[in-house]
Design a protein around this motif. Structure first.
Motif, PDB file in Angstrom:
ATOM      1  N   ALA A  58       0.772  -0.978  -0.069  1.00 56.36           N
ATOM      2  CA  ALA A  58       0.229  -0.167   0.154  1.00 56.36           C
ATOM      3  C   ALA A  58       1.095   1.745   0.128  1.00 56.36           C
ATOM      4  CB  ALA A  58      -1.055  -0.145   1.421  1.00 56.36           C
ATOM      5  N   VAL A  59       2.006   0.881   1.271  1.00 59.57           N
ATOM      6  CA  VAL A  59       2.890   2.209   0.564  1.00 59.57           C
ATOM      7  C   VAL A  59       3.407   2.726  -0.545  1.00 59.57           C
ATOM      8  CG1 VAL A  59       4.605   3.447   1.676  1.00 59.57           C
ATOM      9  CG2 VAL A  59       2.853   2.602   3.333  1.00 59.57           C
ATOM     10  N   ARG A  60       3.627   1.834  -1.405  1.00 59.08           N
ATOM     11  CA  ARG A  60       4.658   1.637  -2.017  1.00 59.08           C
ATOM     12  C   ARG A  60       3.872   2.014  -3.318  1.00 59.08           C
ATOM     13  NH1 ARG A  60       6.482  -3.384  -1.516  1.00 59.08           N
ATOM     14  NH2 ARG A  60       5.460  -4.383  -3.211  1.00 59.08           N
ATOM     15  N   ARG A  61       2.440   1.793  -2.747  1.00 57.51           N
ATOM     16  CA  ARG A  61       1.611   2.268  -4.520  1.00 57.51           C
ATOM     17  C   ARG A  61       1.233   3.770  -3.882  1.00 57.51           C
ATOM     18  NH1 ARG A  61      -2.646   1.010  -7.249  1.00 57.51           N
ATOM     19  NH2 ARG A  61      -3.263   2.879  -9.108  1.00 57.51           N
ATOM     20  N   MET A  62       0.658   4.587  -2.726  1.00 56.82           N
ATOM     21  CA  MET A  62       0.978   5.798  -2.232  1.00 56.82           C
ATOM     22  C   MET A  62       1.761   6.433  -3.003  1.00 56.82           C
ATOM     23  SD  MET A  62      -1.382   5.621   0.971  1.00 56.82           S
ATOM     24  CE  MET A  62      -0.533   4.378   1.936  1.00 56.82           C
ATOM     25  N   SER A  63       3.722   6.025  -3.109  1.00 60.16           N
ATOM     26  CA  SER A  63       4.267   6.567  -3.126  1.00 60.16           C
ATOM     27  C   SER A  63       5.053   6.571  -4.165  1.00 60.16           C
ATOM     28  CB  SER A  63       5.292   6.315  -2.271  1.00 60.16           C
ATOM     29  OG  SER A  63       5.281   5.973  -0.955  1.00 60.16           O
ATOM     30  N   ARG A  64       4.320   5.851  -5.495  1.00 60.18           N
ATOM     31  CA  ARG A  64       4.359   5.964  -6.541  1.00 60.18           C
ATOM     32  C   ARG A  64       3.365   6.920  -7.381  1.00 60.18           C
ATOM     33  NH1 ARG A  64       3.677   0.663  -7.630  1.00 60.18           N
ATOM     34  NH2 ARG A  64       1.780   0.897  -8.251  1.00 60.18           N
ATOM     35  N   ASP A  65       2.387   7.215  -6.912  1.00 59.88           N
ATOM     36  CA  ASP A  65       1.401   8.167  -7.025  1.00 59.88           C
ATOM     37  C   ASP A  65       1.554   9.547  -6.870  1.00 59.88           C
ATOM     38  OD1 ASP A  65      -0.558   6.119  -8.434  1.00 59.88           O
ATOM     39  OD2 ASP A  65      -1.587   5.995  -7.419  1.00 59.88           O
ATOM     40  N   ILE A  66       1.772   9.367  -4.906  1.00 62.31           N
ATOM     41  CA  ILE A  66       2.459  11.301  -4.914  1.00 62.31           C
ATOM     42  C   ILE A  66       3.788  11.333  -5.952  1.00 62.31           C
ATOM     43  CG2 ILE A  66       3.238  12.310  -2.689  1.00 62.31           C
ATOM     44  CD1 ILE A  66       1.672  10.447  -1.247  1.00 62.31           C
TER      45      ILE A  66
END
Length: 279
Positions: A58-66
């Motif tokens: 989840a954190v990796r997905r959020m980081s990629r989008d942000i």
């Protein structure tokens, strides 16, 4: 006549049988405890590893989008959510003749050349944003600060606007950004965070998109229990976002904290995401 010895026919007494059963039971209990502890530890470790992987994903997905956030577009109405405008492309525009150049005082559709071709041509309805500062009069959340692409006449080398950018500040670096016309805004939101009587996290982490951009927002969105919004994680027992904007035209930081709990086992993750706020 041969006599049969009674001693040769003697079997177990009831007391001996009970003693054997007791000893067998004690050995079985000891063996069960010896075997069950490693199994329990393995199951706990496996559950904790699963929770850690879910949180990390989840954190990796959020980081990629942000990392694709439009500069100065991150905003936070509350610690449980964070919203931003996500870019799909960007480049530099021609600011003077010869050729088609960006005109900020035009009230009709304009055509401007791209210095260095884009990787892909913007689609009809996509947004063009120049020099977003995230302040009144220079805020991409305001409809007038976003130009709208006209698909006819738009290529990787030149962009035509059906709706021009109204009264923007010109970018010192002559930069522009492309936002999706269908889902430019993205919100990560945690909902229902807590722990139930069985030691399971009750919260969920969602990625919300495909909604109308609002000039301002005062609270995190509330999603229905049967929502079809993409789910990033469940069994969430703690979740918060902290945005530090820093200085305009410098890097900002978004701190992500997420904790998951299931059957008493828990995993917590913390990560800082650097955001380039150079407009």
């Amino acid at each position: 006549m041969k006599k049969i010895s009674l001693l040769s026919q003697r079997g177990f007494t009831l007391i001996e049988a009970i003693i054997v059963i007791m000893l067998t039971g004690i050995l079985a209990v000891a063996a069960a405890n010896f075997i069950s502890r490693p199994i329990t530890q393995y199951l706990d470790l496996s559950r904790r590893a699963d929770l850690t992987e879910i949180a990390n994903s989840a954190v990796r997905r959020m980081s990629r989008d942000i990392h694709l956030a439009l500069p100065n577009s991150v905003r936070q109405p509350a610690p449980a959510c964070v919203e931003f405008l996500m870019t799909t492309n960007g480049g530099r525009y021609r600011s003077a003749t010869p050729g088609n150049f960006m005109q900020f005082d035009s009230t009709s559709g304009t055509q401007f050349d791209v210095i260095g071709p884009l990787s892909t041509a913007p689609q009809s309805g996509d947004f063009i944003v120049v020099y977003n500062l995230g302040i009144a009069g220079a805020d991409a959340y305001e409809a007038g600060y976003r130009g709208i692409v006209d698909g006819a006449g738009t290529t990787v080398n030149s962009i035509k606007l059906s709706t021009p950018i109204q009264n923007p500040l010109e970018s010192p670096a002559k930069r522009f950004f492309v936002l999706s016309g269908t889902s430019p805004a993205v919100t990560f939101v945690c909902q229902g965070v807590g722990v139930d009587a069985n030691g399971n996290g009750t919260g969920r982490l969602y990625r919300l998109s495909n909604y109308a951009i609002a000039p301002a927002t005062a609270s995190c969105p509330t999603l229905a229990a049967n929502t079809t919004t993409p789910l990033l994680a469940e069994n969430v027992d703690s979740c918060s976002f902290t945005y530090s904007s820093g200085v305009v035209e410098r890097s900002a930081v978004l701190s992500i904290r997420i904790g998951l709990k299931k059957a008493g086992e828990s995993a917590k993750l913390y990560q800082d995401v650097n955001i380039n706020n150079v407009p």
